[in-house]
Design a protein around this motif. Structure first.
Motif, PDB file in Angstrom:
ATOM      1  N   HIS A 135      30.210  23.289 -34.795  1.00  0.00           N
ATOM      2  CA  HIS A 135      31.486  23.933 -34.512  1.00  0.00           C
ATOM      3  C   HIS A 135      32.589  23.630 -35.530  1.00  0.00           C
ATOM      4  CE1 HIS A 135      30.198  25.570 -30.717  1.00  0.00           C
ATOM      5  NE2 HIS A 135      29.813  24.383 -30.289  1.00  0.00           N
ATOM      6  N   LEU A 136      32.533  22.446 -36.147  1.00  0.00           N
ATOM      7  CA  LEU A 136      33.622  22.048 -37.049  1.00  0.00           C
ATOM      8  C   LEU A 136      33.206  21.985 -38.510  1.00  0.00           C
ATOM      9  CD1 LEU A 136      35.171  19.121 -34.926  1.00  0.00           C
ATOM     10  CD2 LEU A 136      35.776  21.558 -34.899  1.00  0.00           C
ATOM     11  N   GLY A 137      31.898  22.071 -38.753  1.00  0.00           N
ATOM     12  CA  GLY A 137      31.427  21.979 -40.136  1.00  0.00           C
ATOM     13  C   GLY A 137      31.525  20.583 -40.719  1.00  0.00           C
ATOM     14  N   LEU A 138      31.629  19.554 -39.865  1.00  0.00           N
ATOM     15  CA  LEU A 138      31.740  18.172 -40.343  1.00  0.00           C
ATOM     16  C   LEU A 138      30.354  17.576 -40.546  1.00  0.00           C
ATOM     17  CD1 LEU A 138      34.605  16.568 -38.209  1.00  0.00           C
ATOM     18  CD2 LEU A 138      34.703  17.334 -40.581  1.00  0.00           C
ATOM     19  N   ARG A 139      30.187  16.855 -41.652  1.00  0.00           N
ATOM     20  CA  ARG A 139      28.921  16.210 -41.953  1.00  0.00           C
ATOM     21  C   ARG A 139      29.167  14.847 -42.581  1.00  0.00           C
ATOM     22  NH1 ARG A 139      28.101  21.591 -42.371  1.00  0.00           N
ATOM     23  NH2 ARG A 139      26.076  22.432 -41.676  1.00  0.00           N
ATOM     24  N   GLY A 140      28.106  14.066 -42.705  1.00  0.00           N
ATOM     25  CA  GLY A 140      28.160  12.811 -43.441  1.00  0.00           C
ATOM     26  C   GLY A 140      29.195  11.834 -42.913  1.00  0.00           C
ATOM     27  N   ASP A 141      29.917  11.218 -43.837  1.00  0.00           N
ATOM     28  CA  ASP A 141      30.876  10.168 -43.486  1.00  0.00           C
ATOM     29  C   ASP A 141      32.001  10.685 -42.606  1.00  0.00           C
ATOM     30  OD1 ASP A 141      29.412   8.352 -44.924  1.00  0.00           O
ATOM     31  OD2 ASP A 141      30.684   8.446 -46.716  1.00  0.00           O
ATOM     32  N   ALA A 142      32.418  11.928 -42.821  1.00  0.00           N
ATOM     33  CA  ALA A 142      33.508  12.483 -42.013  1.00  0.00           C
ATOM     34  C   ALA A 142      33.079  12.606 -40.552  1.00  0.00           C
ATOM     35  CB  ALA A 142      33.929  13.846 -42.548  1.00  0.00           C
ATOM     36  N   ALA A 143      31.853  13.072 -40.330  1.00  0.00           N
ATOM     37  CA  ALA A 143      31.349  13.203 -38.960  1.00  0.00           C
ATOM     38  C   ALA A 143      31.161  11.825 -38.326  1.00  0.00           C
ATOM     39  CB  ALA A 143      30.031  13.971 -38.957  1.00  0.00           C
ATOM     40  N   LYS A 144      30.656  10.871 -39.101  1.00  0.00           N
ATOM     41  CA  LYS A 144      30.459   9.523 -38.566  1.00  0.00           C
ATOM     42  C   LYS A 144      31.789   8.889 -38.181  1.00  0.00           C
ATOM     43  CE  LYS A 144      28.646   4.942 -39.634  1.00  0.00           C
ATOM     44  NZ  LYS A 144      27.981   4.064 -40.630  1.00  0.00           N
ATOM     45  N   ALA A 145      32.798   9.054 -39.032  1.00  0.00           N
ATOM     46  CA  ALA A 145      34.107   8.484 -38.738  1.00  0.00           C
ATOM     47  C   ALA A 145      34.691   9.065 -37.451  1.00  0.00           C
ATOM     48  CB  ALA A 145      35.054   8.719 -39.911  1.00  0.00           C
ATOM     49  N   ARG A 146      34.505  10.369 -37.278  1.00  0.00           N
ATOM     50  CA  ARG A 146      35.018  10.994 -36.048  1.00  0.00           C
ATOM     51  C   ARG A 146      34.216  10.528 -34.837  1.00  0.00           C
ATOM     52  NH1 ARG A 146      38.298  14.310 -33.737  1.00  0.00           N
ATOM     53  NH2 ARG A 146      37.618  15.769 -32.115  1.00  0.00           N
ATOM     54  N   ALA A 147      32.915  10.342 -34.980  1.00  0.00           N
ATOM     55  CA  ALA A 147      32.096   9.854 -33.869  1.00  0.00           C
ATOM     56  C   ALA A 147      32.545   8.460 -33.437  1.00  0.00           C
ATOM     57  CB  ALA A 147      30.628   9.840 -34.274  1.00  0.00           C
ATOM     58  N   ILE A 148      32.831   7.599 -34.402  1.00  0.00           N
ATOM     59  CA  ILE A 148      33.323   6.254 -34.079  1.00  0.00           C
ATOM     60  C   ILE A 148      34.668   6.335 -33.377  1.00  0.00           C
ATOM     61  CG2 ILE A 148      34.216   4.120 -35.108  1.00  0.00           C
ATOM     62  CD1 ILE A 148      32.008   4.409 -37.241  1.00  0.00           C
ATOM     63  N   GLU A 149      35.530   7.228 -33.851  1.00  0.00           N
ATOM     64  CA  GLU A 149      36.846   7.409 -33.225  1.00  0.00           C
ATOM     65  C   GLU A 149      36.704   7.867 -31.769  1.00  0.00           C
ATOM     66  OE1 GLU A 149      40.658  10.444 -33.597  1.00  0.00           O
ATOM     67  OE2 GLU A 149      39.281  10.233 -35.286  1.00  0.00           O
ATOM     68  N   LEU A 150      35.763   8.777 -31.518  1.00  0.00           N
ATOM     69  CA  LEU A 150      35.554   9.269 -30.161  1.00  0.00           C
ATOM     70  C   LEU A 150      35.046   8.162 -29.244  1.00  0.00           C
ATOM     71  CD1 LEU A 150      33.934  12.711 -30.980  1.00  0.00           C
ATOM     72  CD2 LEU A 150      36.077  12.389 -29.742  1.00  0.00           C
ATOM     73  N   LEU A 151      34.118   7.347 -29.724  1.00  0.00           N
ATOM     74  CA  LEU A 151      33.607   6.250 -28.908  1.00  0.00           C
ATOM     75  C   LEU A 151      34.703   5.229 -28.620  1.00  0.00           C
ATOM     76  CD1 LEU A 151      30.040   5.663 -30.409  1.00  0.00           C
ATOM     77  CD2 LEU A 151      30.667   6.879 -28.318  1.00  0.00           C
ATOM     78  N   GLU A 152      35.587   5.020 -29.579  1.00  0.00           N
ATOM     79  CA  GLU A 152      36.733   4.144 -29.326  1.00  0.00           C
ATOM     80  C   GLU A 152      37.641   4.736 -28.254  1.00  0.00           C
ATOM     81  OE1 GLU A 152      38.411   3.858 -33.213  1.00  0.00           O
ATOM     82  OE2 GLU A 152      37.225   2.076 -33.769  1.00  0.00           O
ATOM     83  N   THR A 153      37.839   6.051 -28.313  1.00  0.00           N
ATOM     84  CA  THR A 153      38.699   6.732 -27.341  1.00  0.00           C
ATOM     85  C   THR A 153      38.182   6.557 -25.923  1.00  0.00           C
ATOM     86  OG1 THR A 153      39.408   8.389 -28.951  1.00  0.00           O
ATOM     87  CG2 THR A 153      39.618   8.985 -26.633  1.00  0.00           C
ATOM     88  N   VAL A 154      36.862   6.635 -25.751  1.00  0.00           N
ATOM     89  CA  VAL A 154      36.288   6.505 -24.402  1.00  0.00           C
ATOM     90  C   VAL A 154      35.891   5.071 -24.086  1.00  0.00           C
ATOM     91  CG1 VAL A 154      35.501   8.901 -24.398  1.00  0.00           C
ATOM     92  CG2 VAL A 154      33.936   7.105 -25.177  1.00  0.00           C
ATOM     93  N   GLN A 155      36.266   4.143 -24.950  1.00  0.00           N
ATOM     94  CA  GLN A 155      36.142   2.705 -24.708  1.00  0.00           C
ATOM     95  C   GLN A 155      34.700   2.228 -24.606  1.00  0.00           C
ATOM     96  OE1 GLN A 155      38.666   1.875 -21.306  1.00  0.00           O
ATOM     97  NE2 GLN A 155      40.279   3.198 -22.102  1.00  0.00           N
ATOM     98  N   VAL A 156      33.852   2.737 -25.511  1.00  0.00           N
ATOM     99  CA  VAL A 156      32.502   2.204 -25.637  1.00  0.00           C
ATOM    100  C   VAL A 156      32.561   1.018 -26.605  1.00  0.00           C
ATOM    101  CG1 VAL A 156      30.164   2.660 -26.483  1.00  0.00           C
ATOM    102  CG2 VAL A 156      31.363   4.381 -25.124  1.00  0.00           C
ATOM    103  N   PRO A 157      32.097  -0.159 -26.199  1.00  0.00           N
ATOM    104  CA  PRO A 157      32.190  -1.344 -27.062  1.00  0.00           C
ATOM    105  C   PRO A 157      31.391  -1.192 -28.352  1.00  0.00           C
ATOM    106  CG  PRO A 157      31.674  -1.949 -24.786  1.00  0.00           C
ATOM    107  CD  PRO A 157      31.512  -0.469 -24.880  1.00  0.00           C
ATOM    108  N   ASN A 158      31.911  -1.795 -29.428  1.00  0.00           N
ATOM    109  CA  ASN A 158      31.226  -1.851 -30.722  1.00  0.00           C
ATOM    110  C   ASN A 158      30.699  -0.474 -31.136  1.00  0.00           C
ATOM    111  OD1 ASN A 158      30.130  -2.793 -33.064  1.00  0.00           O
ATOM    112  ND2 ASN A 158      28.595  -4.110 -32.094  1.00  0.00           N
ATOM    113  N   PRO A 159      31.584   0.495 -31.331  1.00  0.00           N
ATOM    114  CA  PRO A 159      31.154   1.884 -31.538  1.00  0.00           C
ATOM    115  C   PRO A 159      30.290   2.097 -32.774  1.00  0.00           C
ATOM    116  CG  PRO A 159      33.514   1.637 -31.946  1.00  0.00           C
ATOM    117  CD  PRO A 159      33.063   0.373 -31.303  1.00  0.00           C
ATOM    118  N   ASP A 160      30.521   1.335 -33.834  1.00  0.00           N
ATOM    119  CA  ASP A 160      29.724   1.514 -35.056  1.00  0.00           C
ATOM    120  C   ASP A 160      28.250   1.231 -34.763  1.00  0.00           C
ATOM    121  OD1 ASP A 160      28.997   1.986 -37.614  1.00  0.00           O
ATOM    122  OD2 ASP A 160      30.029   0.277 -38.507  1.00  0.00           O
ATOM    123  N   ALA A 161      27.979   0.138 -34.077  1.00  0.00           N
ATOM    124  CA  ALA A 161      26.599  -0.196 -33.727  1.00  0.00           C
ATOM    125  C   ALA A 161      26.057   0.756 -32.663  1.00  0.00           C
ATOM    126  CB  ALA A 161      26.519  -1.635 -33.228  1.00  0.00           C
ATOM    127  N   ALA A 162      26.926   1.220 -31.769  1.00  0.00           N
ATOM    128  CA  ALA A 162      26.488   2.109 -30.685  1.00  0.00           C
ATOM    129  C   ALA A 162      25.900   3.403 -31.217  1.00  0.00           C
ATOM    130  CB  ALA A 162      27.659   2.410 -29.749  1.00  0.00           C
TER     131      ALA A 162
END
Length: 292
Positions: free
Chosen positions: A115-142
């Motif tokens: 839907h957004l055309g995001l790939r690679g590091d940009a998509a990963k950074a947003r995924a980590i941000e989303l996990l932080e938003t929903v309070q999943v611990p240690n989002p990078d490892a998650a």
């Protein structure tokens, strides 16, 4: 007057027999709209109709409008551009909605790629941000872990993160806390309340549990046999329910002081949950819950 993010008018659904009979709802940004009723009342069918996810044999009438765009009768390709993008859905069981053989990072970034055309590091950074938003611990490892490696509450938070991936305007939540124990429920409900406010989301919360509604819904519509029998803001509905069916649902809640014959007797203050934990205070720490 506030323009609804999503407007449902005279919606009918027939699958061999009429199951939803001409209901109307308006969903507004920053508000949680409750749709309550027992199993078979038509509330889940209503949410599925918004995304065009009804069975092929279903016949749908009326209107479902997203910011003025009619969704009923929309071609599949056009609907696919809306699903998961402008309208997202959280299902009851996160174990069923998350793919068991794909890591969490892959499942989050697939939405962004489509839907957004995001790939690679940009998509990963947003995924980590989303996990932080929903309070999943240690989002990078998650991101590297699989759904079975999380508790039930954490899986539901991840499912919410997937739903938020493309910044939807409307969020449909179908019994999002039913499969969770009561302590974990409180954290998920608190999260939904915060997301609605902070992200200007219009939320449709579908549940049979009026105790959940008492905790976070701004207004509530009660369904029975495919029809809305009562609707009101939360304070009005819980203090003085008018329909006998609503009074019956309230009286059935554990510890309820509401008597079916006397609608207003002993009704709790609106905003005080009838079940679960209060939504004030520090976030609930989620460990392994009963539905691991």
């Amino acid at each position: 007057m506030t323009v609804p993010a999503l407007s449902i008018r005279d919606l009918t659904i027939d699958i061999g027999r009429p199951l939803v009979r001409g209901i109307s709802l308006d969903l507004e940004a920053r508000r949680i709209h409750g749709l309550a009723g027992e199993s078979g009342s038509g509330k889940t069918l209503t949410s599925l109709a918004v995304l065009g996810l009804l069975p092929r044999q279903a016949r749908t009438g009326g209107s479902i409008s997203l910011a003025g765009e009619e969704l009923i009768g929309l071609r599949r390709r056009s609907l696919n551009r809306i699903r998961g993008n402008r309208i997202a859905m959280i299902f009851q069981d996160p174990s069923a909605s998350l793919h068991p053989q794909l890591p969490i990072g892959r499942q989050l970034t697939d939405h962004m790629r489509v839907h957004l055309g995001l790939r690679g590091d940009a998509a990963k950074a947003r995924a980590i941000e989303l996990l932080e938003t929903v309070q999943v611990p240690n989002p990078d490892a998650a991101l590297k872990r699989y759904p079975h490696q999380f508790s039930g509450g954490q899986r539901q938070r991840i499912a919410i993160a997937c739903a938020l991936a493309c910044d939807p305007e409307v969020l449909l939540a179908d019994e999002p806390t039913t499969a969770l124990d009561v302590t974990v429920q409180a954290g998920i409900l608190r999260l939904l309340r915060d997301l609605a406010t902070e992200r200007s989301l219009a939320v449709l919360l579908v549940t049979h549990d009026l105790g959940v509604m008492s905790a976070i819904a701004d207004d509530v519509a009660v369904m029975k046999n495919g029809e809305i029998v009562e609707r009101a803001d939360r304070a009005t509905l819980f203090r003085s329910p008018q329909h006998e069916y609503t009074r019956t649902l309230l009286a059935a809640l554990p510890g309820s002081k509401i008597a079916s014959a006397d609608a207003g007797a002993g009704a709790p203050d609106a905003g005080e949950p009838l079940s679960g934990e209060p939504l004030s205070g520090e976030p609930v720490e989620e460990g392994k819950d009963a539905h691991e």
